[in-house]
Design a protein around this motif. Structure first.
Motif, short mmCIF file in Angstrom:
data_model
loop_
_atom_site.label_atom_id
_atom_site.label_comp_id
_atom_site.label_asym_id
_atom_site.label_seq_id
_atom_site.Cartn_x
_atom_site.Cartn_y
_atom_site.Cartn_z
N ARG A 584 0.96 -0.88 -0.34
CA ARG A 584 0.10 -0.32 0.11
C ARG A 584 0.93 1.06 0.02
NH1 ARG A 584 -5.76 1.36 1.36
NH2 ARG A 584 -5.59 3.44 2.48
N SER A 585 1.61 1.32 1.18
CA SER A 585 2.60 2.15 1.10
C SER A 585 3.63 2.60 -0.29
CB SER A 585 3.78 2.10 1.93
OG SER A 585 5.06 2.99 2.34
N THR A 586 4.18 1.17 -0.58
CA THR A 586 4.75 1.13 -2.31
C THR A 586 3.99 2.08 -3.33
OG1 THR A 586 5.85 -0.67 -1.19
CG2 THR A 586 6.39 0.26 -3.37
N ILE A 587 2.92 1.64 -3.65
CA ILE A 587 1.67 2.16 -4.63
C ILE A 587 1.16 2.88 -4.41
CG2 ILE A 587 -0.14 1.70 -5.84
CD1 ILE A 587 -0.07 -0.84 -5.40
N ALA A 588 1.40 3.81 -3.38
CA ALA A 588 1.11 4.99 -3.11
C ALA A 588 2.14 6.18 -2.85
CB ALA A 588 0.44 5.54 -1.64
N ASN A 593 5.65 10.06 -6.95
CA ASN A 593 6.49 10.23 -7.99
C ASN A 593 6.45 10.31 -8.69
OD1 ASN A 593 8.68 11.59 -5.63
ND2 ASN A 593 7.74 9.61 -4.31
N ALA A 594 5.71 10.14 -9.46
CA ALA A 594 5.09 9.70 -10.97
C ALA A 594 5.22 11.04 -11.42
CB ALA A 594 3.96 8.91 -11.18
N LYS A 595 5.36 10.73 -13.56
CA LYS A 595 6.22 11.70 -14.21
C LYS A 595 4.70 12.64 -13.93
CE LYS A 595 7.73 13.00 -18.54
NZ LYS A 595 7.98 12.09 -20.36
N GLU A 596 4.25 12.54 -14.06
CA GLU A 596 2.67 13.62 -13.68
C GLU A 596 2.06 13.02 -12.11
OE1 GLU A 596 -0.45 13.66 -17.49
OE2 GLU A 596 2.04 13.71 -18.33
N PRO A 597 2.69 13.28 -11.17
CA PRO A 597 2.44 12.98 -9.74
C PRO A 597 0.71 12.93 -9.81
CG PRO A 597 3.35 14.29 -9.85
CD PRO A 597 3.42 14.34 -12.03
N PHE A 601 -4.25 15.01 -2.48
CA PHE A 601 -6.00 15.25 -2.42
C PHE A 601 -6.44 14.23 -3.03
CE2 PHE A 601 -5.12 19.55 -0.79
CZ PHE A 601 -6.17 19.31 0.36
N GLU A 602 -5.99 14.17 -4.27
CA GLU A 602 -6.60 12.93 -5.00
C GLU A 602 -5.74 11.39 -4.65
OE1 GLU A 602 -6.18 14.70 -9.72
OE2 GLU A 602 -4.43 14.03 -8.76
N LEU A 603 -4.39 11.76 -4.27
CA LEU A 603 -4.29 10.23 -3.58
C LEU A 603 -4.39 10.02 -2.66
CD1 LEU A 603 -1.67 8.23 -3.74
CD2 LEU A 603 -0.17 9.43 -2.21
N GLN A 604 -5.06 10.79 -1.93
CA GLN A 604 -6.03 10.44 -0.21
C GLN A 604 -7.31 9.84 -1.12
OE1 GLN A 604 -7.14 14.01 1.25
NE2 GLN A 604 -9.16 13.05 2.60
N TYR A 618 2.01 7.99 4.04
CA TYR A 618 1.84 7.00 2.84
C TYR A 618 3.02 7.60 2.03
CZ TYR A 618 -1.12 3.98 5.12
OH TYR A 618 -1.27 2.92 6.23
N ALA A 619 2.62 8.38 1.44
CA ALA A 619 2.91 9.28 0.15
C ALA A 619 4.34 9.60 0.14
CB ALA A 619 1.94 10.57 -0.22
N LYS A 620 5.36 9.23 0.10
CA LYS A 620 6.53 9.15 0.62
C LYS A 620 8.01 9.93 -0.88
CE LYS A 620 6.88 8.07 4.79
NZ LYS A 620 6.99 8.29 6.02
N ILE A 621 8.69 10.78 -0.71
CA ILE A 621 9.05 10.97 -1.61
C ILE A 621 9.78 10.43 -1.95
CG2 ILE A 621 10.44 13.31 -2.38
CD1 ILE A 621 9.30 15.17 -1.17
N SER A 622 9.96 9.84 -3.28
CA SER A 622 10.98 8.85 -3.31
C SER A 622 12.76 9.49 -3.52
CB SER A 622 11.32 8.04 -4.78
OG SER A 622 10.99 9.31 -5.73
N PRO A 623 14.06 8.51 -2.86
CA PRO A 623 15.13 8.98 -3.17
C PRO A 623 15.39 9.63 -4.46
CG PRO A 623 15.09 7.16 -2.12
CD PRO A 623 13.74 7.14 -2.63
N THR A 624 14.96 9.01 -5.25
CA THR A 624 15.25 9.35 -7.02
C THR A 624 14.39 11.30 -7.20
OG1 THR A 624 15.02 6.98 -7.92
CG2 THR A 624 15.36 9.53 -9.99
#
Length: 777
Positions: A584-588, A593-597, A601-604, A618-624
């Protein structure tokens, strides 16, 4: 000597079976008279095995007539084709009974269960070794039939490997037994049980065991008490309990008994121990609370741990009404210092964790259990309000500071391999049982892709309803039974049931998930409705087969280990075990962090959170993404720049540098500065052209650049805030800097005002550390 049960017409059941032996017709004296014993000895084994009753005038046969008549009637009642071999085995069984009567001096009417077992043997080998030695394998089933009909013997579980099905055929009639088993199989086949296969022998064996124990071949007479007795007295091997469970479910579906209780594992034992007074209060609370069964059981277990602590440290506080703020403080202090294994009922599974300090979440959970208990007891007016549980049993700040959600994101490369494994799942990848695959491939694949693509909790996945997938195209709903081909841009919607933080909602998911769920639903056998433990509704669960729902622990215990094996990745990483909730955390995180994230509120809304604060965990900023933003911020280059330096190696090697000759020349673009401590000069960004300055158009500078033994280097120059503003803002900032430095002495002594710097002074050329390019303001 045998009778055949009439074959029922198609669709009809055999007539009801009646006990064939009427004890009131026989002489059931328990002892064998001396004359009877002598008659058996005189007849001998040969005559007894043949039962040569054609010589009816022989006095020995008349002497044992009371023992012969029940044996003849029992043999006549058996459903056994009259072949010579079977007739011989039947006669041998009667002879063995008569010989044992003469040996013991007691008639078979009085034999105990153990005496019958001694005659029948505890297995086939034991039977062949014990007297009479002439009895072969075919005799034992008929001997068991005599034990059943004449001695009421039902302890067939003590006979080792023994064909209960054959015995049930002999006693009850083959057509009747097979007809009842077909009724059970029809129910189980409809639920998708593999027990209904034609070549299966486990179901008939267990069913016949029940028929024999119940002394009736009719399933409508299989009551709940019989099933409970078999479990309680362990009358079946553990490997056959699953079949017993299925059989009881089928009988319950037909309306003849209660459904079986939920099958529990080794962790289901109820907590015990501690002060009895405290235990009574805890059980009273457990029977009254309206929390879910799982939470109620967890609180009860933690409260019994308090009871063990009370027994050891404060037995005077066994009654909750006697607790004070001091007792609460003592419990909190003791809990804060407890180790793993202290005051627990069992240490199985703790392994090497015993003796380690309790973690903060464990302490908080146990404090919450005690708070809940006292809050309810006070609210229900069971005990007086001597303290406020919310304050007296509050989680200390030292513990609360260590608490908080900890979603552990799975590394992208590991998650990609797990997703590949799930998309390429094959029959050979499924865990195998003795009966083959426990669940169909379509079901396992549907559960797997739901975990990989839906971003839902394991409990929500297990509680998905049949028909939870809907398709839309251009805002128009596509019916589930529509024959039209789904458009490439069709939207797949997943209906998520009520969950722990909110009500039911709908979310878009990848079409590959919708197709997998549709594939399973197309072959899913009809199942009975299940009670949703959260809402109390009777619902059709999507992930159910064999009249049993897929457990919420199935993903952790089966799916994830299976995917890890196929993907060739370990089941744990530096963040701990790979669990269902980590997906769940990985997908969120990947959606954020997608190209068009997706926005927060949409993720909520997609995760079903009630508050965006929960989504933030859950929405962690990826290291990249973080690295890219860090580089764009230019932290290092903002504070440190580089400047080219020319080192005159001839001056160094000749000793001229030691004599005071310039050997370092800082390139200012328009000239060179020979001041040794250039990085400390306040005029370095806007040179005042003091005595250390050499213009590039001078002959001295040209001679310097023409030297062959010249080394070029770069020096790091830290920038002040004003100098950074010059770099960022350009000429306006340069003019302000010149104004502030007008009266600041240069390394040579005079100030820029005294030197009379021209108004068109230029900025020192500096090289951006990140880009390696010169920047000229």
């Amino acid at each position: 000597m045998t009778t055949q049960s009439p074959t029922p017409a198609p669709g009809e059941h055999s007539p009801r079976w009646q006990w064939p032996i009427d004890l009131g017709r026989y002489d059931t004296r328990r002892t064998v008279r001396a004359a009877e014993k002598q008659a058996i000895i005189d007849l001998g084994v040969v005559n007894l095995r043949r039962l040569a009753r054609h010589n009816a005038g022989a006095p020995q046969w008349r002497q044992i007539r009371r023992l012969l008549r029940p044996l003849d009637d029992a043999a006549a009642a058996l459903d056994s084709p009259p072949t010579p071999h079977r007739r011989r085995a039947m006669l041998d069984a009667g002879a063995a009974v008569l010989l044992r009567c003469a040996e013991t001096g007691r008639s078979y009417w009085s034999w105990t269960e153990t005496e019958w077992v001694d005659l029948l043997g505890r297995d086939q080998q034991d039977f062949c070794k014990s007297p009479p030695g002439w009895a072969d394998d075919a005799v034992r089933p008929y001997l068991a039939a005599h034990a059943f009909l004449l001695g009421g013997f039902t302890a067939f579980y003590r006979l080792g490997s023994f064909s209960r099905l054959t015995l049930a055929w002999r006693v009850f009639g083959r057509d009747r037994v097979d007809g009842e088993i077909r009724r059970i199989r029809a129910v189980l086949d409809g639920w998708g049980y593999q027990l209904g296969r034609d070549n299966d022998t486990l179901l008939p064996m267990v069913a016949c065991q029940l028929f024999l124990l119940n002394r009736s071949p009719h399933i409508e007479e299989l009551g709940t008490e019989l099933f409970e007795r078999i479990r309680g007295e362990r009358l079946l091997p553990d490997l056959r309990l699953n079949t017993l469970h299925a059989l009881q479910r089928a009988v319950a579906e037909l309306g003849y008994c209660e459904p079986p209780q939920r099958m529990t594992g080794r962790h289901s034992a109820r907590a015990t121990g501690g002060v009895q007074e405290w235990a009574r209060w805890v059980d009273r609370w457990h029977d009254t609370s309206t929390l879910t069964p799982r939470v109620r059981g967890s609180v009860r277990s933690n409260l019994f741990k308090v009871g063990r602590w009370l027994e050891a440290e404060h037995p005077e506080a066994a009654d909750p009404a006697s607790w004070t703020r001091q007792t609460c403080a003592a419990w909190i202090a003791a809990l804060d210092r407890m180790k793993v294994g202290d005051y627990v009922q069992r240490t199985v599974g703790l392994k090497d964790r015993i003796g380690k300090p309790l973690e903060a979440p464990t302490k908080a959970t146990q404090l919450s259990a005690v708070r809940t208990f006292f809050r309810d007891c006070q609210e229900w007016e069971w005990i007086p309000r001597r303290f406020d549980p919310q304050r007296a049993l509050a989680t200390p700040r030292s513990i609360a500071a260590l608490l908080g959600p900890d979603p552990r994101v799975i590394a992208d490369e590991v998650w990609a391999r797990l997703m590949w494994a799930g998309l390429n799942l094959q029959e050979d990848d499924l865990p195998q049982t003795r009966a083959g695959n426990f669940y169909p491939l379509e079901l396992v694949r549907a559960v797997t892709l739901t975990w990989l693509f839906s971003g839902q909790r394991s409990d929500e996945i297990a509680r998905l309803r049949a028909g939870c997938i809907r398709w839309q195209h251009d805002g128009t709903t596509i019916a589930g039974d529509s024959k039209q081909i789904l458009a490439r841009d069709a939207v797949c919607l997943l209906d998520v049931p009520t969950h722990k933080t909110g009500t039911a909602f709908t979310k878009p998911v990848d079409p590959v998930l919708g197709q997998a769920l549709d594939t399973w639903q197309a072959i899913r056998p009809d199942q009975p409705k299940f009670t949703d433990r959260r809402t109390g509704e009777l619902v059709d669960l999507l992930f159910a087969t064999r009249a049993r729902k897929v457990s919420s622990a199935y993903i952790n215990n089966t799916i994830i280990p299976m995917l890890c094996r196929k993907a060739g990745v370990p089941a744990a990483d530096v963040r701990g075990n790979i669990t269902s909730h980590r997906a769940r955390s990985t997908i969120a995180t990947q959606l954020y962090n997608a190209k068009e994230p997706m926005t927060l509120f949409e993720l909520q809304a997609w995760l079903g959170h009630r508050s965006p604060q929960s989504t933030q965990f859950y929405a962690k900023i990826s290291p990249t993404t973080l690295t890219r933003a860090y580089d764009d911020a230019g932290y290092f280059s903002r504070n440190v720049r580089t400047i080219e330096v020319l080192v005159d190696r001839d001056a160094v090697t000749s000793g001229a540098a030691a004599a005071g000759e310039p050997w370092q020349h800082y390139d200012l673009g328009h000239g060179y500065c020979t001041y040794t401590f250039f990085e400390q000069c306040p005029h370095r960004m806007a040179c005042a052209r003091c005595d250390f300055y050499t213009p590039k158009d001078s002959s001295k500078a040209q001679l310097l650049e023409a030297k062959a033994n010249l080394q070029k280097m770069r020096a790091l120059i830290p920038l002040t805030e004003d100098e950074q503003a010059v770099v960022d803002d350009g000429q306006a900032a340069l003019d302000r800097l010149l104004g502030r430095l007008a009266d600041t002495p240069t390394p040579a002594g005079p100030t820029p005002r005294q030197i009379d710097v021209p108004p068109n002074a230029t900025l020192l050329p500096i090289v951006d550390v990140r880009q390696g390019k010169a920047s000229q303001a």
